[in-house]
Design a protein around this motif. Structure first.
Motif, PDB file in Angstrom:
ATOM      1  N   ILE A 205       0.841  -1.197   0.000  1.00 50.18           N
ATOM      2  CA  ILE A 205       0.000   0.000   0.000  1.00 50.18           C
ATOM      3  C   ILE A 205       0.879   1.250   0.000  1.00 50.18           C
ATOM      4  N   ALA A 206       0.582   2.165  -0.924  1.00 49.55           N
ATOM      5  CA  ALA A 206       1.280   3.451  -0.995  1.00 49.55           C
ATOM      6  C   ALA A 206       0.273   4.554  -0.691  1.00 49.55           C
ATOM      7  N   PRO A 207       0.218   5.040   0.555  1.00 46.63           N
ATOM      8  CA  PRO A 207      -0.779   6.055   0.923  1.00 46.63           C
ATOM      9  C   PRO A 207      -0.486   7.414   0.281  1.00 46.63           C
ATOM     10  N   ALA A 208      -1.553   8.177   0.102  1.00 47.70           N
ATOM     11  CA  ALA A 208      -1.409   9.560  -0.361  1.00 47.70           C
ATOM     12  C   ALA A 208      -2.620  10.342   0.126  1.00 47.70           C
ATOM     13  N   MET A 209      -2.361  11.436   0.850  1.00 46.91           N
ATOM     14  CA  MET A 209      -3.448  12.238   1.427  1.00 46.91           C
ATOM     15  C   MET A 209      -2.833  13.520   1.985  1.00 46.91           C
ATOM     16  N   HIS A 210      -3.659  14.425   2.514  1.00 41.97           N
ATOM     17  CA  HIS A 210      -3.112  15.585   3.201  1.00 41.97           C
ATOM     18  C   HIS A 210      -2.494  15.143   4.529  1.00 41.97           C
ATOM     19  N   GLU A 211      -1.455  15.855   4.946  1.00 38.82           N
ATOM     20  CA  GLU A 211      -0.713  15.450   6.142  1.00 38.82           C
ATOM     21  C   GLU A 211      -1.583  15.349   7.387  1.00 38.82           C
ATOM     22  N   PRO A 212      -2.525  16.279   7.647  1.00 42.94           N
ATOM     23  CA  PRO A 212      -3.366  16.126   8.844  1.00 42.94           C
ATOM     24  C   PRO A 212      -4.186  14.834   8.830  1.00 42.94           C
ATOM     25  N   MET A 213      -4.598  14.392   7.642  1.00 40.21           N
ATOM     26  CA  MET A 213      -5.337  13.134   7.546  1.00 40.21           C
ATOM     27  C   MET A 213      -4.419  11.960   7.885  1.00 40.21           C
ATOM     28  N   TYR A 214      -3.170  12.027   7.387  1.00 45.64           N
ATOM     29  CA  TYR A 214      -2.201  10.963   7.656  1.00 45.64           C
ATOM     30  C   TYR A 214      -1.878  10.883   9.142  1.00 45.64           C
ATOM     31  N   ASP A 215      -1.962  12.032   9.836  1.00 49.69           N
ATOM     32  CA  ASP A 215      -1.651  12.079  11.267  1.00 49.69           C
ATOM     33  C   ASP A 215      -2.863  11.790  12.151  1.00 49.69           C
ATOM     34  N   HIS A 216      -4.024  11.570  11.566  1.00 53.72           N
ATOM     35  CA  HIS A 216      -5.233  11.295  12.346  1.00 53.72           C
ATOM     36  C   HIS A 216      -5.047   9.992  13.127  1.00 53.72           C
ATOM     37  N   PRO A 217      -5.376   9.972  14.429  1.00 50.95           N
ATOM     38  CA  PRO A 217      -5.171   8.747  15.224  1.00 50.95           C
ATOM     39  C   PRO A 217      -5.863   7.517  14.632  1.00 50.95           C
ATOM     40  N   GLY A 218      -7.053   7.713  14.061  1.00 58.63           N
ATOM     41  CA  GLY A 218      -7.761   6.577  13.485  1.00 58.63           C
ATOM     42  C   GLY A 218      -7.068   6.023  12.257  1.00 58.63           C
ATOM     43  N   VAL A 219      -6.500   6.917  11.449  1.00 55.21           N
ATOM     44  CA  VAL A 219      -5.759   6.472  10.262  1.00 55.21           C
ATOM     45  C   VAL A 219      -4.485   5.741  10.682  1.00 55.21           C
ATOM     46  N   LEU A 220      -3.788   6.305  11.671  1.00 52.79           N
ATOM     47  CA  LEU A 220      -2.569   5.654  12.154  1.00 52.79           C
ATOM     48  C   LEU A 220      -2.884   4.285  12.767  1.00 52.79           C
ATOM     49  N   ASP A 221      -3.994   4.185  13.492  1.00 51.71           N
ATOM     50  CA  ASP A 221      -4.400   2.889  14.045  1.00 51.71           C
ATOM     51  C   ASP A 221      -4.720   1.897  12.929  1.00 51.71           C
ATOM     52  N   ALA A 222      -5.389   2.387  11.878  1.00 48.69           N
ATOM     53  CA  ALA A 222      -5.730   1.510  10.751  1.00 48.69           C
ATOM     54  C   ALA A 222      -4.468   1.002  10.058  1.00 48.69           C
ATOM     55  N   ILE A 223      -3.504   1.907   9.845  1.00 44.98           N
ATOM     56  CA  ILE A 223      -2.236   1.494   9.225  1.00 44.98           C
ATOM     57  C   ILE A 223      -1.539   0.449  10.093  1.00 44.98           C
ATOM     58  N   GLU A 224      -1.488   0.691  11.411  1.00 46.83           N
ATOM     59  CA  GLU A 224      -0.844  -0.262  12.320  1.00 46.83           C
ATOM     60  C   GLU A 224      -1.535  -1.620  12.272  1.00 46.83           C
ATOM     61  N   THR A 225      -2.866  -1.609  12.233  1.00 43.64           N
ATOM     62  CA  THR A 225      -3.612  -2.869  12.163  1.00 43.64           C
ATOM     63  C   THR A 225      -3.291  -3.624  10.888  1.00 43.64           C
ATOM     64  N   VAL A 226      -3.338  -2.927   9.767  1.00 50.89           N
ATOM     65  CA  VAL A 226      -3.104  -3.576   8.479  1.00 50.89           C
ATOM     66  C   VAL A 226      -1.648  -4.054   8.378  1.00 50.89           C
ATOM     67  N   GLU A 227      -0.719  -3.260   8.904  1.00 46.19           N
ATOM     68  CA  GLU A 227       0.684  -3.696   8.911  1.00 46.19           C
ATOM     69  C   GLU A 227       0.859  -4.971   9.730  1.00 46.19           C
ATOM     70  N   SER A 228       0.120  -5.108  10.809  1.00 45.83           N
ATOM     71  CA  SER A 228       0.239  -6.301  11.654  1.00 45.83           C
ATOM     72  C   SER A 228      -0.200  -7.564  10.918  1.00 45.83           C
ATOM     73  N   TRP A 229      -0.931  -7.396   9.825  1.00 45.81           N
ATOM     74  CA  TRP A 229      -1.347  -8.539   9.007  1.00 45.81           C
ATOM     75  C   TRP A 229      -0.314  -8.900   7.936  1.00 45.81           C
ATOM     76  N   GLY A 230       0.802  -8.173   7.928  1.00 47.25           N
ATOM     77  CA  GLY A 230       1.850  -8.458   6.949  1.00 47.25           C
ATOM     78  C   GLY A 230       1.819  -7.582   5.723  1.00 47.25           C
ATOM     79  N   VAL A 231       0.940  -6.585   5.697  1.00 44.67           N
ATOM     80  CA  VAL A 231       0.880  -5.671   4.562  1.00 44.67           C
ATOM     81  C   VAL A 231       2.063  -4.709   4.631  1.00 44.67           C
ATOM     82  N   GLU A 232       2.719  -4.472   3.491  1.00 42.06           N
ATOM     83  CA  GLU A 232       3.839  -3.538   3.424  1.00 42.06           C
ATOM     84  C   GLU A 232       3.340  -2.158   3.008  1.00 42.06           C
TER      85      GLU A 232
END
Length: 387
Positions: free
Chosen positions: A120-147
């Motif tokens: 996954i190659a994310p692209a968005m405005h920086e405040p969206m990337y820093d949103h706690p929910g987005v960061l939690d989602a990225i962490e969750t998906v990364e824990s499944w082995g997604v790069e």
């Protein structure tokens, strides 16, 4: 780098979708077959015809009774890897929650359930990337082995990563990773010996080969330390140096830190000079005494008698016989795993020709420096695997 790899390319509704045509072209230039999957939001930014032109396949824009998501990314599906680029905050959140309401999110859920690698190659405005929910989602998906290919934070935006970074991570996800768990140190490019505060003694090496080797080792799963006089790269931990002495110190430090192999691809200065403290006056005849610089591979071999080392040898005269003779000389001198010998006339070019020299003989390689980088990594993997 992606020869024979089938890439399902998911595109979502970020403005960075305008870059998907060039990304698809680069994936194909590296050998991949590509099929696009577009969300409705993506279709408002990039026309499906453009994606069809770039991939040579009609993209999936809706899911029908053909169950296109399973055809692409099911357990017996077409794709070897699913790449979502660009990926919006909305899409990351949906993937983390297993919400399937677009062709891209449904294909992602299918791929994750079928153990198809996902990048996954994310692209968005920086405040969206820093949103706690987005960061939690990225962490969750990364824990499944997604790069995740980290975005470039610029101008208040989390901009999509470079094509080089995305293609590299896609290749790594699709590879067998024979260097997984190995720490490989690579030297690259020219070194420079200061003559005075302004002038230097250097050579014509561009560093293209060394960077390609570092990239190739990363693709095959290695943790890479790149020692060179150049910029940061997304596929290695860079130690920036200028002189031969600085390069030697950096390599010895990296080796002490637990390196599993060294690939010495840099064109290291053979001579150094005593630098003047102030700028030398122009217009005067001057003689510069040259002092031989320490040989990096010899110093590393003395400090680490069992470390696998790959050497490089460039010559300007003679045919294969002369190249092989010189390569064997340094191989024997420093007990090298193998030597990559080349005609120095290819310095700076994108294409190259080299000989892989071992005790039992040599083999010839001709092609791009990108392809050479992967070949050197594969040769190293075979060497480490045989120990």
């Amino acid at each position: 780098m992606l020869e024979g790899v089938n890439v399902a390319l998911g595109v979502t509704g970020s403005i960075a979708a305008v870059k998907v045509v060039e990304l698809a072209h680069e994936l194909r230039r590296q050998g991949a077959a590509v099929r696009g999957v577009l969300s409705e939001g993506a279709q408002g930014i990039v026309h499906p015809w453009a994606v069809e032109f770039a991939t040579a396949h009609e993209p999936i824009t809706e899911l029908t009774g053909r169950v296109e998501h399973v055809e692409l990314c099911g357990r017996d599906g077409w794709a070897d890897v699913l790449l979502i680029a660009p990926c919006t905050a909305n899409t990351v959140g949906k993937i983390a929650a297993a919400v399937d309401d677009t062709p891209v999110t449904t294909t992602a859920t299918t791929a994750l359930g079928a153990d198809v690698p996902v990048v996954i190659a994310p692209a968005m405005h920086e405040p969206m990337y820093d949103h706690p929910g987005v960061l939690d989602a990225i962490e969750t998906v990364e824990s499944w082995g997604v790069e995740f290919v980290d975005p470039r934070i610029e101008e208040g935006k989390a901009k999509i990563a470079t094509e080089e970074a995305i293609v590299t991570e896609t290749a790594r996800a699709a590879a067998d990773n024979p260097l997984d768990g190995d720490h490989v140190v690579v030297t690259s490019g020219a070194t420079s010996e200061p003559i005075d505060p302004i002038r230097v003694l250097t050579n014509r090496a561009s560093g293209k080969t060394g960077r390609a080797i570092a990239r190739g080792c990363h693709v095959l799963g290695a943790d890479v330390t790149l020692v060179h006089d150049g910029d940061d790269v997304p596929y290695a931990d860079v130690h920036q140096v200028e002189s031969a002495a600085e390069m030697l110190d950096a390599v010895l430090d990296a080796a002490e830190g637990g390196a599993d192999a060294l690939i010495s691809a840099a064109a290291i200065s053979d001579f150094t000079v005593d630098a003047a403290p102030e700028k030398l006056k122009s217009g005067e005849e001057r003689t510069l005494p040259l002092t031989p610089a320490p040989k990096l591979i010899d110093a590393v071999r003395e400090a680490h008698p069992t470390l696998p080392i790959v050497g490089f040898k460039a010559e300007t005269a003679g045919g294969h016989e002369a190249l092989v003779s010189e390569a064997r000389r340094i191989q024997d001198r420093s007990d090298l795993a193998f030597v990559v010998a080349n005609d120095a006339s290819v310095m700076g070019d994108d294409e190259t020709r080299v000989l892989f020299v071992r005790n039992g003989g040599y083999t010839e390689f001709t092609g791009s420096k990108t392809a050479l980088g992967l070949q050197v990594a594969q040769e190293l993997a075979a060497e480490l695997g045989s120990e």
